[in-house]
Design a protein around this motif. Sequence first.
Motif, mmCIF file in Angstrom:
data_model
loop_
_atom_site.group_PDB
_atom_site.id
_atom_site.type_symbol
_atom_site.label_atom_id
_atom_site.label_comp_id
_atom_site.label_asym_id
_atom_site.label_seq_id
_atom_site.Cartn_x
_atom_site.Cartn_y
_atom_site.Cartn_z
ATOM 1 N N ALA A 63 0.732 -1.255 -0.055
ATOM 2 C CA ALA A 63 0.080 -0.103 -0.037
ATOM 3 C C ALA A 63 0.727 1.250 0.060
ATOM 4 O O ALA A 63 2.098 1.335 0.479
ATOM 5 C CB ALA A 63 -0.813 -0.092 1.036
ATOM 6 N N TRP A 64 0.131 2.379 -0.423
ATOM 7 C CA TRP A 64 0.960 3.678 -0.314
ATOM 8 C C TRP A 64 1.279 3.802 1.204
ATOM 9 O O TRP A 64 -0.069 3.761 1.948
ATOM 10 C CB TRP A 64 0.266 4.728 -1.091
ATOM 11 C CG TRP A 64 0.614 4.938 -2.521
ATOM 12 C CD1 TRP A 64 0.580 3.891 -3.512
ATOM 13 C CD2 TRP A 64 1.408 5.882 -3.132
ATOM 14 N NE1 TRP A 64 1.080 4.426 -4.689
ATOM 15 C CE2 TRP A 64 1.603 5.672 -4.510
ATOM 16 C CE3 TRP A 64 2.271 7.065 -2.481
ATOM 17 C CZ2 TRP A 64 2.278 6.421 -5.268
ATOM 18 C CZ3 TRP A 64 2.882 7.753 -3.368
ATOM 19 C CH2 TRP A 64 2.925 7.574 -4.468
ATOM 20 N N PRO A 65 2.299 4.555 1.407
ATOM 21 C CA PRO A 65 2.463 4.724 3.172
ATOM 22 C C PRO A 65 1.725 6.136 3.482
ATOM 23 O O PRO A 65 1.515 6.295 4.742
ATOM 24 C CB PRO A 65 3.825 4.891 3.064
ATOM 25 C CG PRO A 65 4.410 5.077 1.806
ATOM 26 C CD PRO A 65 3.610 4.726 1.029
ATOM 27 N N MET A 66 1.393 6.787 2.312
ATOM 28 C CA MET A 66 0.936 8.243 2.584
ATOM 29 C C MET A 66 0.310 8.638 1.465
ATOM 30 O O MET A 66 0.795 8.087 0.375
ATOM 31 C CB MET A 66 1.897 9.065 3.375
ATOM 32 C CG MET A 66 2.975 9.398 2.368
ATOM 33 S SD MET A 66 4.781 9.511 3.025
ATOM 34 C CE MET A 66 4.200 11.071 3.975
ATOM 35 N N SER A 67 -0.420 9.943 1.233
ATOM 36 C CA SER A 67 -0.783 10.400 -0.020
ATOM 37 C C SER A 67 0.235 10.812 -0.793
ATOM 38 O O SER A 67 1.206 11.146 -0.308
ATOM 39 C CB SER A 67 -1.944 11.344 0.127
ATOM 40 O OG SER A 67 -1.333 12.747 0.723
ATOM 41 N N ARG A 68 0.131 10.912 -2.071
ATOM 42 C CA ARG A 68 1.051 11.399 -2.893
ATOM 43 C C ARG A 68 1.689 13.028 -2.667
ATOM 44 O O ARG A 68 2.541 13.307 -2.628
ATOM 45 C CB ARG A 68 0.478 11.215 -4.294
ATOM 46 C CG ARG A 68 1.542 11.263 -5.410
ATOM 47 C CD ARG A 68 0.760 10.920 -6.830
ATOM 48 N NE ARG A 68 1.624 11.557 -7.794
ATOM 49 C CZ ARG A 68 2.040 10.691 -8.832
ATOM 50 N NH1 ARG A 68 1.685 9.447 -8.979
ATOM 51 N NH2 ARG A 68 2.663 11.224 -9.924
ATOM 52 N N LYS A 69 0.419 13.610 -2.252
ATOM 53 C CA LYS A 69 0.650 15.092 -1.895
ATOM 54 C C LYS A 69 1.566 14.963 -0.619
ATOM 55 O O LYS A 69 2.501 15.949 -0.629
ATOM 56 C CB LYS A 69 -0.689 15.659 -1.691
ATOM 57 C CG LYS A 69 -0.685 17.209 -1.693
ATOM 58 C CD LYS A 69 -2.018 17.791 -1.794
ATOM 59 C CE LYS A 69 -1.722 19.443 -1.470
ATOM 60 N NZ LYS A 69 -3.068 19.827 -0.914
ATOM 61 N N ALA A 70 1.118 14.173 0.262
ATOM 62 C CA ALA A 70 1.692 14.242 1.674
ATOM 63 C C ALA A 70 3.444 13.712 1.464
ATOM 64 O O ALA A 70 4.293 14.203 2.112
ATOM 65 C CB ALA A 70 1.251 13.286 2.736
ATOM 66 N N LEU A 71 3.498 13.033 0.397
ATOM 67 C CA LEU A 71 4.858 12.422 0.169
ATOM 68 C C LEU A 71 5.710 13.499 -0.603
ATOM 69 O O LEU A 71 6.866 13.690 -0.119
ATOM 70 C CB LEU A 71 4.786 11.157 -0.741
ATOM 71 C CG LEU A 71 6.194 10.479 -1.045
ATOM 72 C CD1 LEU A 71 7.009 10.083 0.019
ATOM 73 C CD2 LEU A 71 5.694 9.274 -2.251
ATOM 74 N N HIS A 72 5.018 14.220 -1.402
ATOM 75 C CA HIS A 72 5.810 15.615 -1.785
ATOM 76 C C HIS A 72 6.152 16.579 -0.735
ATOM 77 O O HIS A 72 7.351 16.994 -0.700
ATOM 78 C CB HIS A 72 4.723 15.891 -3.107
ATOM 79 C CG HIS A 72 5.600 17.156 -3.687
ATOM 80 N ND1 HIS A 72 4.933 18.157 -4.543
ATOM 81 C CD2 HIS A 72 6.700 17.701 -3.686
ATOM 82 C CE1 HIS A 72 5.602 19.063 -5.094
ATOM 83 N NE2 HIS A 72 6.839 18.891 -4.255
ATOM 84 N N ILE A 73 5.206 16.611 0.072
ATOM 85 C CA ILE A 73 5.509 17.659 1.064
ATOM 86 C C ILE A 73 6.713 17.079 2.018
ATOM 87 O O ILE A 73 7.794 17.808 2.383
ATOM 88 C CB ILE A 73 4.302 17.958 2.081
ATOM 89 C CG1 ILE A 73 3.378 18.753 1.156
ATOM 90 C CG2 ILE A 73 4.679 18.684 3.383
ATOM 91 C CD1 ILE A 73 2.014 18.753 1.759
ATOM 92 N N ALA A 74 6.779 15.821 2.326
ATOM 93 C CA ALA A 74 7.878 15.138 3.129
ATOM 94 C C ALA A 74 9.220 15.273 2.283
ATOM 95 O O ALA A 74 10.331 15.587 2.969
ATOM 96 C CB ALA A 74 7.561 13.978 3.591
#
Length: 287
Positions: A63-74
């Motif tokens: 599964a994705w560990p977080m949303s794509r948007k949250a991943l970009h932020i991190a």
Amino acid sequence: MPRIAYVNGRYVPHREAMVHVEDRGYQFADGVYEVCEISRGFIVDMTRHLDRLDRSLRELQIAWPMSRKALHIAMSEVIHRNLVRDGLVYLQVTRGVAPRDHAFPAPGVRPSIVITAKRLDTVAGAKRAATGLDVITVPENRWERVDIKTVGLLPNVLARQKAKSAGAHDAWFVDPDGTVKEGASSNVWIVTKDNVLVTRQAETGILRGITRTTVFDVARKLELKIEERNFSLDEAKAAKEVFMTSATTVVMPVVSIDGHSVANGHPGATTLLLREAFFDVAERSPA
Ligand code: PMP
């Protein structure tokens, strides 16, 4: 300034950035990764990298560990906290931590995510591109799903070490019939006498490199002809130019293969043209 890593929701000092001993990435190489270049403060080709991450995760049913948007932020946060303007951002997602058992863990085990960033010396990269790389070849010995960007890289590790021990920069995987597959961490290209760019089709046997895909766009812009087909080691040795592509090295000339000089032993003009034009074409997302 201390380096900072992102580990499962927390920004931690790099030296304290750890995962559990029963992380499935550690025990089974049960995970995937991406490496994006950072150029002048922008993440290069992020959309394509995250699309490939999505594909790798789906192929392995992680599964994705977080949303794509949250991943970009991190990713941006790690880049900023490490003050990286030119370098790399690395992200790795594994199936998570669970008691050791080959089959997938119970539903509800969360995937692990790690993000790190580091600076790269762009001057050293430019110097290397000005002289080009010496490569050796090794027999293909990897599994057939190298299209998935997994952290299971032992054959690649051994190939790169063999190159290093031989005084070369890199190694290519070659099939028993003499077909060139790809480098230990890059795709391989040749330029024919007629100035046609040739690279192996990415349906099987290699990773579909993001830099490779963007070089197709660059070549179209420069009105260069491209052929996606297998080519042999002999064809590469006799080519007008040879180069490799990866997010870490962008477009990198190859000047010798197994001790045999490519053309006059200097980087080729088309290769350097593609390298120069790359960043005018690649997508740049703010970090
Ligand atoms: N092939 C392999 C085996 C690789 O490890 C890499 C680097 N990730 C590539 C090709 C090039 O891919 P990219 O252009 O996305 O960096």
